[in-house]
Design an enzyme around this catalytic site. Structure first.
Site, short mmCIF file in Angstrom:
data_model
loop_
_atom_site.label_atom_id
_atom_site.label_comp_id
_atom_site.label_asym_id
_atom_site.label_seq_id
_atom_site.Cartn_x
_atom_site.Cartn_y
_atom_site.Cartn_z
N GLY A 80 9.84 -41.74 -6.65
CA GLY A 80 8.29 -41.88 -5.95
C GLY A 80 8.49 -41.10 -4.72
CB THR A 81 8.42 -37.36 -3.96
OG1 THR A 81 7.25 -37.15 -5.04
CG2 THR A 81 9.70 -37.18 -5.05
CG ASN A 82 3.39 -39.63 -2.82
OD1 ASN A 82 3.49 -38.48 -2.93
ND2 ASN A 82 2.54 -40.27 -3.42
CG ASP A 83 6.34 -45.04 -0.40
OD1 ASP A 83 5.24 -44.45 0.00
OD2 ASP A 83 6.07 -46.10 -0.82
NE ARG A 123 -2.07 -44.70 -8.92
CZ ARG A 123 -2.11 -43.39 -8.87
NH1 ARG A 123 -1.56 -42.66 -7.82
NH2 ARG A 123 -3.06 -42.74 -9.57
CB SER A 150 9.52 -43.11 -11.90
OG SER A 150 8.60 -42.23 -11.71
CG HIS A 170 -13.82 -11.08 4.18
ND1 HIS A 170 -14.09 -12.10 4.45
CD2 HIS A 170 -12.53 -10.82 4.49
CE1 HIS A 170 -13.03 -12.79 5.08
NE2 HIS A 170 -12.10 -11.90 5.14
NE ARG A 204 -6.07 -4.40 -3.05
CZ ARG A 204 -6.53 -4.90 -1.78
NH1 ARG A 204 -5.69 -5.22 -0.76
NH2 ARG A 204 -7.81 -4.72 -1.54
CE LYS A 241 -3.85 -0.56 2.29
NZ LYS A 241 -4.89 -0.46 3.19
CG MET A 256 -6.15 -2.98 12.96
SD MET A 256 -5.15 -1.65 13.66
CE MET A 256 -5.06 -0.43 12.26
CD GLU A 281 8.52 -46.60 -4.30
OE1 GLU A 281 7.39 -45.98 -3.77
OE2 GLU A 281 8.48 -47.73 -4.64
CB CYS A 323 5.32 -41.16 -10.67
SG CYS A 323 6.09 -42.27 -9.65
NE ARG A 350 3.20 -48.50 -8.00
CZ ARG A 350 2.50 -47.62 -7.20
NH1 ARG A 350 3.43 -46.77 -6.54
NH2 ARG A 350 1.28 -47.80 -6.82
NE ARG A 357 -7.12 3.00 4.22
CZ ARG A 357 -7.55 4.17 3.97
NH1 ARG A 357 -6.68 5.18 4.05
NH2 ARG A 357 -8.81 4.23 3.76
N GLY A 373 -5.87 -10.67 6.91
CA GLY A 373 -5.93 -11.13 8.45
C GLY A 373 -5.41 -9.93 9.41
CE1 TYR A 389 7.81 -39.39 -15.69
CE2 TYR A 389 9.93 -39.80 -16.96
CZ TYR A 389 8.97 -40.11 -16.19
OH TYR A 389 8.86 -41.49 -15.68
#
Lengths: 890, 890
Positions: free
Chosen positions: A780-783, A576, A778, A470, A354, A40, A121, A759, A845, A632, A110, A119, A865
Site C-alpha cells: 500500500g504505497t500511499n500509506d 475497498r 500487497s 502553440h 524532429r 535541433k 527563448m 503499508e 495497490c 481489503r 535558435r 518554454g 502484479y
C-alpha cells in the site's frame, strides 16, 4: 562540476570543442549527438550529412551552456575564438560577410536543448542587420520593402527576446502605422512605411533599454547567444521542465545558421509539415504553409495558413521535392517527423526535423503501422509509446445521443472531450482547478506563459492559430482536448466573456469541447467510454506477450470491475469495503454500530450490514468470474463515518432518533490528532473482532453463493495496516474460524487466501515474520509513502511545491514512487517476505500502480502484479511490457 | 508446544518428572532449578540441602502447570501417581498420615513461580482437615481451641482462594460471633465458639458453592492444586506480570509442605525477617514476628507485629538460631534474604527464603557493602541494581524549611516524598491519574486487587499493616512512597473521607507523605532535590569505569543543564529551541513572525527573538562548559504557537493589535489533518530559511560570546525531521553561511558540527547518503516509533492497552524501544551512515534514551551516546554499564 573546474584550472578549455559546423553536405555532428548539440542541432547536422538542403551554420554545444552557468555567466576560454572561426567558415560557405554592407550575411539564432522545450527563448531571425547593412541588403536583394521589413522584424525580435522590451511596444507602433496608412495587414505596408517603423522601433528600444540598438553585428550575436543561454533558466523554462519531468540536461545548445527568407515575395514561403497525420496517425503527408512569410508567422498562429495540398498545385516541383525529403527523413529516423521548411524565391530549405508530437491515437497507429511497414520491431514499437499518453485514448467522449447546441467550430487541434467552466487566463485556470472546478481555458492565442493554466484546464479553446499553433502543439503533448482557430470567437478579456454569433458566454459558464471534431458546444455534456481501435488492441496484445507483471485493478463496484476487465484487468487488486459503507441506508447501520457501547449492539448493527456487503461481493465476484479478487477489510478510522459539523450531527440525531449529545460525545471521543496514525486498519479488527468477522462472513458467503451458480471465484482477504505479525495472526484466526463456520453451514468449501497490505514501515522491516502468516503481500504505497517519508498527503501540499522546485524531490512522491526511500522498504519487504515464504505473491495497490516509472520499479524488484484504477490498466500493461524491454536493453 | 505434544502422543509423560521431594537434609531440587520449581520451591530444596530446618514437602513443577493449560486444564498422565508417591514419602518423613484421624498430617499448599508474583493465589494452610480429622487433631495436639481455629481458617482459606467464596461471608460470621460473645479479638474466642463458627462456615460454603465442604483430604488437595494452576492466569496475575514486565515463564509451581503451626500457643509464633534493612540497606538483622499466629497474620497486616529485637529477649535461643541461619543464608546466596519462619512450640522452622525486595537506597548500599565484604565483585554488584529503581534515589524530598502540619505518623514503609489528592480506591486512583491529577491512594489495607491503583498513585497511605504488609512490599518494589499502619486513621470508604485526630480529609484534598519518615502532612508541600549518598557515588564510579556509552541529557534551560551535570551528564544531547519560544514576551514575537505574509515581516519579528535565543544559548553553554551541546532547530508546526480557541484568539488580537479575523484565518490556513506528518522540522527551514538563519546566528553568536569569556564551547547544530539528503544540504548551507558571517563579524572562529535527527524512516533507509552531509546522527526514536509503526502517540492510547493485553506488544513501544521493528531501522541507519562516514557520531535522544532495555540495545548496536532527561542520567549510566557486563557474559 569538479571535472570542469579541473579543465579551467589546467587551461584545457582551449582544447574543448564548443562549436560544431554543418554545411554543404558535411557536418561535424550527427543525430546521435543530441545531448551535446541539442535536438535541433543534432538533426541539422544529420540532415546535412544526408544531403538534405539545410542552410549552413554551426551549433554551440550544451556543455558550453553548462560551463556558462558554472562560471558565473561567462564564456569559457576558447569559445569566442571557435565562434569566430566558424563564422568565417560560414561566410566562406555562403560567399557573404557577416556585417558587410556590400554582401551581407544574415543569420538566425535558435535555442535547442536535447528535449523540445517551448518554454525557452526560441528564435532570433535576420541577425546581422544594422542601419548600414540594411542598405547593402536592399542592393543585394533589389527589394527595399523586404529589407526594411526584415530589419523591423529583427529589431522587434531582438528587443523582445534578447532585451526584454515588451512586444506590445512594437505592436502598438505597427498597429498605429497601419491605421495611419489605412491598411489592414502588415504586408500592405510599403518600404517607406516600414522604414519609419524601424525608426520608431529604434527609439522605443532606446527608451526602454537605455541604450542604442546595437550596430555591431558581432555584439548582436554575443548578446543573443547569452540570451539563449539565459533562457535555459527562465521561470517558464524551469516550469516547463518540471511539468514535463525533463531532468538531467546540461543546458541548451545554440544554433547559428545562415538566414533563408520565406518572405521575399510570392515565390517564397514557409511551412511546417508532419510525415504522417499527428492527430490520427494516418500515413498521409500533412502540413501547412504560408506564402511570403517567415517561420514565426506559422508557428505563432497569427495568420491562418493553407493546407499542404495547396502547395502541390501552386509549386508542384517544390512539393515533389518536399515529398521526397519526407520519405527520406521518415525512413532514416524510423519515425514520424515534424519538419520546418522555407522556400526562398523557389528554392527549398529544410530548417528543422524532429520526431513529431502526436496524439495517443496517432502514436499507436503510427507505431503499429511502422511495424507493418517493416521499419520497426514489435518491441521497438512498444517502447515508442509513452504509456501516460494512452490516457487520452481511454477517457470518455461525448454521448452522441444527447442533444447538443453547437456554439462554433474550429480546428480539431487535440482530440478528446472536455466540459468545464470558462476562464480567460492561465492564473484563473490554475486557481479554479486547484479548488476542484473543471475549467476550459479560452484564449485568443496561447503562449508559453500559459503552460500552467493549460495544464490545469480540462480543455483549451483558442480564437486564432492553426493545427501547429502553440495551443495545438502543447495541448496534444499534454493529451488535452483542444479546439483552435475558432475565427468567429470575439473574446473580451476585460469583461471576461466571449461572443460567438449572438450568444455571449461569461466566465464561469459551462461549455464543452470536442477536440476530435473541433466543435464547441454550449453547456455541460455527458461523456461516454472511448472505443478502442484495432491498432490499440494489437499493441496491447504485443504488450501482454512481453510483460511479466500481471495487471489488476482497484475497484469497489461491479461497474468498476466491468470497465477494468474490458481494459484487460486480470483481477481486482484492491476492493475497498469501506466505500460500500457509505451507500444509501447502510450508513445508518454503520452509525448504529459506531454508537453502540457494547459488542451486542455492534453485532446487531453489523447483522444489518451483512446481507448488503454479501450482495456487493457477489456482484464483484460475478463480474470477475475466473479472476482473483482481493478484498481489503475495513480500513478508515470510525470517525470518518460520523458527521463532523454540528448541523449534520443534529440531523443524524433526528434520523436515528438518538440524543444529539450522544453523537457529539461519540464524535469527540473518536477525535484523533493524527488520524492517519490512529485507530484504523487492522487495529479496528483487534478492538472490534465483530467487524472483521462480519466482513469475513460476507466475503465467504458471497463466494459460496456465486460458486453455486457456476462462477469461478478466488477471494483473497486482505488485512490492512499490519505492523506486527501478531495483529495479522489475530485477524487471520478470526477469519479462518468464520470461514470454517460458513463452509459447515453451506456444506461446501472453496479456496481462499489471507494476506496483508504492507503499508506500515515496520511491516516491511519485519516482513519475514509477517510472511509466516500472510499468503500474499500487497504494498500500500500511499500509506507507505506517508509513513516512510513522514508526509501527510492531505497536508504536504503546503510545502511539496517548494520541495519539487528546490529539487528535494524529482516528482511528487505520491504520484511517482520514491524509489530510493520507499523503494528501499519495498525491496526489503519482498526479500524478507520471500525468505520465509518463497512463493509469496506480491503486488502493489497504491496509486503508484498506474504510474509507468513506478511500474518499471515493481517489475525490477520482482513483484507479481500491479493494481491500478480501471482507466490506467492499459497504461500499466504497456509500462509493464516496456519494463521488460528496458531490462533486456541493459 | 510441539515437544509436549510429542511427549503426550508417545506416552512419554509417564517418564516426565513432575514432582520433586525435599525433606530432612536432602532434596531432589536446588536453587538453580528456579524455572522448573519456582523461586519458593527451588529455595526450599536448597535450604533443605543446606541443613536448614525446613518442614518437608514436595514441589510440583512449573512444566506441569504449562502442561495443565495446554491439555485443556487436565493433569498430565503420571502426575497423580507421582503426587501420591510423594505424599506417601511425606507421610513417612512426618510419621503421620494424610486424612488420618489418628495421626493426621496437615499440609500447606503454596503457589510459587520463577518470579515473585503477589497477583497469584498464595497459600492454603491446614489442608487435610475434615470434620473427622479435626477430632484426631484435638487428640494429637491436646488443644481443642487450636484444632477448631485451624479448621475454621482452612475452610475460610479454601473457600476464599480455591472456591471463590467471598471473604466477607466468613468475616461477617466471625464478627457476629465476636459480638455475640462480647470479645474484640479472634484470639479471645474459645473452642466452642470456633466450633460453631466452623458449622456456620460450612453452611455458607455450601450455600455459595452448591456443594458440601469436601471431606476427602485428597480431593481438597487436587482442587487446591488446580486452583493454584488456575491462579496463574487470573486477571490480577496477568496484570501483575504486565506491570512488572514478567514474561516467558511456563507457569507456577505448587509447593505442598507439611504444616507447622505458629498458633499453637505462646511458645509458638511466626515472622518475617530481612538479613539487612530493606529500607536503608544497613547491615542489621531486621524483621517482625507475632506470637501465636499463622503466617498470613503477619503478611496481611491484620495485626501489627513486634520488631525482631523483642524476640531476642523473649526466645533468646531461637533468636540465636535464627541469626545463624541469617548468616548462613546470606553467605550462601550472596544477597540480602527475605525469610519467613514459624516457631511451633519452641521449634524453629524456615518456610521460605528469597532475595529480599528493597528500596533503591538499600539496594545501592547492600551492593556496595557486599563488595566491601568480599562477597561480590564490582561488576556483579552493578548487575544487582535495577537501574529503574534508582529513580527513587533521584527524585526530590520535601524542602525541610517549609512549614508543615503533621496529620499523623505511621511506618516509613517505602521512602520518598509524595504530594497529591486523596482518593480511596484503586479505580479512582487510576481514573484521576489518567487525567493528570497527582493522587495519594488511601486504604485501610491494600490487596493485590489494588495494584493498578497503587501504580497510578504518587504515594500510598494505609491504616493497617506493617513494614512487610502488602502495601509496603509492593510500594517498595514500585519505588513509590508509602506510609503504612497509621493506626489513628479512621477511613470511611462510603463518605470518601478519613479522620485523624479532629481533622477530616475529604477525597480530592491534598496531603503529602514522607515515606522515609512515615509522616503524613496536611496539604501540598514543595519538594527539593535528593542528596546522593557516598555508596551511590561509588556505584556510579564503577558504572562509569565499565560503560562504553556516553550519557548526555535532554535539557532546554541552564537549570536543566546544571541538574543533569550534577547527575553526571556528559553533554546535552537534545536542547529543544521551541520551548524557549513560549516564554514571556517571546511568544508575541513568534506570533508576529507567523502572522507575517512576507519574508521581510518574518525577519523583523525574528530579529526581536535573536537576542533572547542568544541569551538562552549563552546560559546553556556556560552551564555545560567543556561539554558538547546539541541544539535542535525549531521542530513543531507553527500552528502550535497560535491559540486554537476563539476566546484566546480574540485576546491575542487585542494584545497584538491585529484584527481577530486575521488570526482566525491564519490558524485555519495552518490547520493540518496530521500535524505529526505535516509542515514542521526541517521543512520549516526549507520554506522559511530566515527562521533557521536566525537560530544559527543565535547559536554561533552565543558560542563566540561565551568563548571570549573563557568558556569551552562545542555547539552541535541538529536539523530535525530530515528525510532526504537535499533537505539537510539546504539547511546546512544556510547554517554554514551564517556561521562564516558571524565569524567574520566577530573576527574569531570556533569548531561546530552540523548533524541531523534520524526520525523519519526514510532517513534511516538512506542514511548513507545523509551521512555524506551529516557529521552526527541522533535517533529521534519518539517520531521514528510513530512513523515506523504508524502509531500516533497522542491517539494510540485508545488501543495500545488492548495491544499490550493481547501480547501484540510486550511493552508500550513509546516507553521501551520496539527493538525488532524500530530497532531494525536504527541498525540499518547506523550501518549505512558509517558506510559513508566511518567516524559518524551516533546517539539517541528520544525518551527511550532513559529506558534500561533500550539503552542496552543502543550499546549493542554501537551508538556513541544516549541522551535522556536529567533525572534519568544515573539510570542510564548504570544501564550502560550493565549492557557491557551482560555482553561480556555472553
Amino acid at each position: 562540476m569538479k571535472s570542469m573546474a579541473v579543465k579551467k584550472g589546467s587551461g584545457k578549455n582551449k582544447r574543448t570543442k564548443y562549436v560544431y559546423f554543418f554545411g554543404h553536405g558535411k557536418a561535424e555532428g550527427n543525430a546521435a549527438m543530441k545531448n551535446l548539440l541539442g535536438g535541433k542541432g543534432a538533426n541539422l547536422a544529420e540532415m546535412t550529412n544526408l544531403g538534405i538542403p539545410v542552410p549552413p551554420g554551426f551549433t554551440i554545444t550544451t556543455e558550453t551552456c553548462d560551463s556558462f552557468y558554472k562560471s558565473g555567466k561567462k564564456w569559457p576560454d576558447g569559445l569566442e575564438a571557435q565562434i569566430k572561426d566558424n563564422l568565417a567558415k560560414l561566410e566562406q560557405a555562403m560567399g557573404a560577410q557577416f556585417g558587410s554592407r556590400d554582401n551581407p550575411l544574415l543569420v538566425s539564432v535558435r535555442s535547442g536543448a536535447a528535449a523540445s522545450m517551448p518554454g525557452m527563448m526560441d528564435t532570433v531571425l535576420n541577425l546581422g542587420l544594422t542601419s548600414e547593412v540594411v542598405q547593402g541588403l536592399i542592393i543585394k536583394t533589389e527589394n527595399e520593402r523586404f529589407a526594411w521589413d526584415a530589419y523591423r522584424r529583427f529589431i522587434q525580435m531582438f528587443g523582445d527576446v534578447v532585451m526584454g522590451v515588451e512586444r506590445d511596444h512594437f505592436e502598438q507602433i505597427l498597429d498605429k502605422k497601419k491605421e495611419q496608412v489605412g491598411v489592414k495587414y502588415d504586408s500592405e505596408l510599403c518600404a517607406n512605411d516600414l522604414k519609419d517603423v524601424v525608426r520608431q522601433y529604434k527609439k522605443v528600444y532606446q527608451d526602454v533599454t537605455g541604450e542604442e540598438f546595437p550596430q555591431d553585428p558581432y555584439q548582436q550575436l554575443t548578446k543573443t547567444i547569452n540570451a539563449v543561454f539565459g533562457s535555459w533558466n527562465n521561470p517558464r523554462a524551469i516550469r516547463y521542465r518540471q511539468l514535463n519531468e525533463i531532468r538531467g540536461l546540461l543546458g541548451t545548445a545554440v544554433n547559428v545558421q545562415a538566414m533563408v527568407f520565406g518572405n521575399m515575395g510570392d515565390s517564397s514561403g514557409t511551412g511546417v509539415c508532419f510525415t504522417r497525420n499527428p492527430s490520427t496517425g494516418e500515413n498521409k503527408f500533412y502540413g501547412e504553409f504560408l506564402v511570403n512569410a517567415q517561420g514565426e508567422d506559422v508557428v505563432a498562429g497569427i495568420r491562418t495558413p493553407q493546407p499542404l495540398d495547396g502547395m502541390a498545385k501552386q509549386w508542384p516541383d517544390i512539393y515533389k521535392q518536399l515529398c521526397a525529403i519526407r520519405t527520406k527523413l521518415e525512413k532514416h529516423y524510423r519515425d514520424m517527423q515534424d519538419i520546418e521548411f522555407t522556400i526562398q524565391e523557389g528554392k527549398l530549405f529544410i530548417l528543422q526535423t524532429r520526431n513529431g508530437k502526436r496524439t495517443a491515437q496517432a502514436a499507436v497507429r503510427i507505431a503499429v503501422e511502422l511495424v507493418k511497414e517493416g521499419f520497426l520491431k514489435q518491441g521497438e514499437a512498444l517502447l515508442r509509446i509513452d504509456p501516460k499518453q494512452l490516457d487520452q485514448l481511454l477517457h470518455p467522449t461525448f454521448d452522441p445521443k444527447q442533444p447538443k447546441t453547437v456554439l462554433s467550430k474550429g480546428l480539431p487541434a487535440s482530440p478528446g472531450a472536455a466540459t468545464g467552466k470558462v476562464v480567460f487566463n492561465a492564473e484563473d485556470a490554475e486557481a479554479w482547478a486547484a479548488k476542484g472546478e473543471p475549467v476550459i481555458l479560452v484564449r485568443i492565442e496561447t503562449s508559453p506563459e500559459d503552460i500552467g493554466g493549460m495544464n490545469a484546464a480540462k480543455g483549451i479553446l483558442t480564437a486564432r492559430g492553426g493545427m501547429t499553433s502553440h495551443a495545438a502543439v502543447v495541448a496534444r503533448g499534454m493529451g488535452k482536448c483542444c479546439v483552435a482557430g475558432v475565427s468567429n470567437l470575439q473574446i473580451d478579456y476585460a469583461s471576461k466573456e466571449f461572443r460567438t454569433g449572438d450568444v455571449t458566454v461569461k466566465q464561469g459558464d459551462f461549455i464543452s469541447l470536442d477536440g476530435s471534431l473541433g466543435q464547441v458546444y454550449q453547456g455541460k455534456l455527458n461523456t461516454m467510454d472511448a472505443e478502442l481501435s484495432g491498432d490499440f488492441g494489437k499493441l496491447m496484445k504485443w504488450a501482454d506477450q512481453t510483460r511479466k507483471l500481471k495487471v489488476r485493478t482497484n475497484g469497489d463496484t461491479p461497474v468498476d470491475a466491468q470497465v477494468a476487465r474490458k481494459f484487460g484487468a486480470e483481477g481486482i487488486g484492491l476492493c475497498r469495503t469501506e466505500h460500500m459503507f457509505f451507500e444509501g441506508d447502510r450508513i445508518i447501520a454503520v452509525r448504529e454500530m459506531i454508537l453502540s457501547d457494547n459488542k451486542e449492539g455492534r453485532e446487531k448493527a453489523l447483522a444489518k450490514l451483512l446481507p448488503m456487503q454479501r450482495g456487493d461481493f457477489e456482484g464483484i465476484f460475478k463480474a470477475m468470474d475466473g479472476l482473483p479478487v482481493t478484498i481489503r477489510l475495513l480500513d478508515p478510522p470510525l470517525h470518518e463515518f460520523l458527521p463532523q459539523e454540528e448541523a449534520n450531527q443534529r440531523e443524524m440525531a433526528q434520523v436515528m432518533n438518538v440524543p444529539f449529545e450522544k453523537i457529539r460525545q461519540k464524535v469527540e471521543s473518536l477525535h484523533e490528532f493524527n488520524p492517519m496514525l490512529g485507530h484504523r486498519g487492522c487495529r479496528l479488527g483487534v478492538s472490534y473482532p465483530e467487524i472483521s468477522q462480519m466482513q469475513a462472513r460476507a466475503i465467504i458467503e458471497a463466494a459460496c453463493n456465486v460458486k453455486k451458480r457456476g462462477v469461478k471465484v478466488f477471494p483473497e482477504i486482505m488485512i490492512p495496516l499490519v505492523g506486527m505479525k501478531k495483529e495479522l495472526d489475530i485477524l487471520a484466526e478470526q477469519i479462518v474460524q468464520v470461514a470454517n463456520q460458513v463452509f459447515e453451514e453451506k456444506k461446501m468449501k472453496l479456496p481462499y487466501m489471507i494476506g496483508t497490505m504492507i503499508e506500515v514501515p515496520r511491516a516491511a522491516l519485519t516482513a519475514d515474520r509477517i510472511a509466516e502468516t500472510a499468503q500474499f503481500f500487497s504494498f500500500g504505497t500511499n500509506d507507505l509513502t506517508q509513513m516512510g517519508l513522514g508526509f501527510s498527503r492531505d497536508d504536504s501540499g503546503s510545502f511539496l511545491g517548494t520541495y519539487v522546485e528546490q529539487g528535494i524531490f524529482e516528482k511528487d512522491p505520491f504520484q511517482s514512487l520514491d524509489q530510493e526511500g520507499v523503494g528501499a522498504l519495498i525491496r526489503l519487504g519482498i526479500q524478507k517476505g520471500r525468505s520465509t515464504r518463497p512463493d509469496l505473491k506480491v503486488g502493489i495497490c497504491g496509486e503508484h500502480g498506474g504510474d509507468p516509472a513506478s511500474i518499471e520499479f515493481c517489475h525490477r524488484v520482482g513483484m507479481n502484479y500491479v493494481s491500478c484504477s480501471p482507466y490506467r490498466v492499459p497504461i500499466a500493461r504497456l509500462a509493464a511490457a516496456q519494463a521488460v524491454l528496458k531490462e533486456k536493453k541493459k
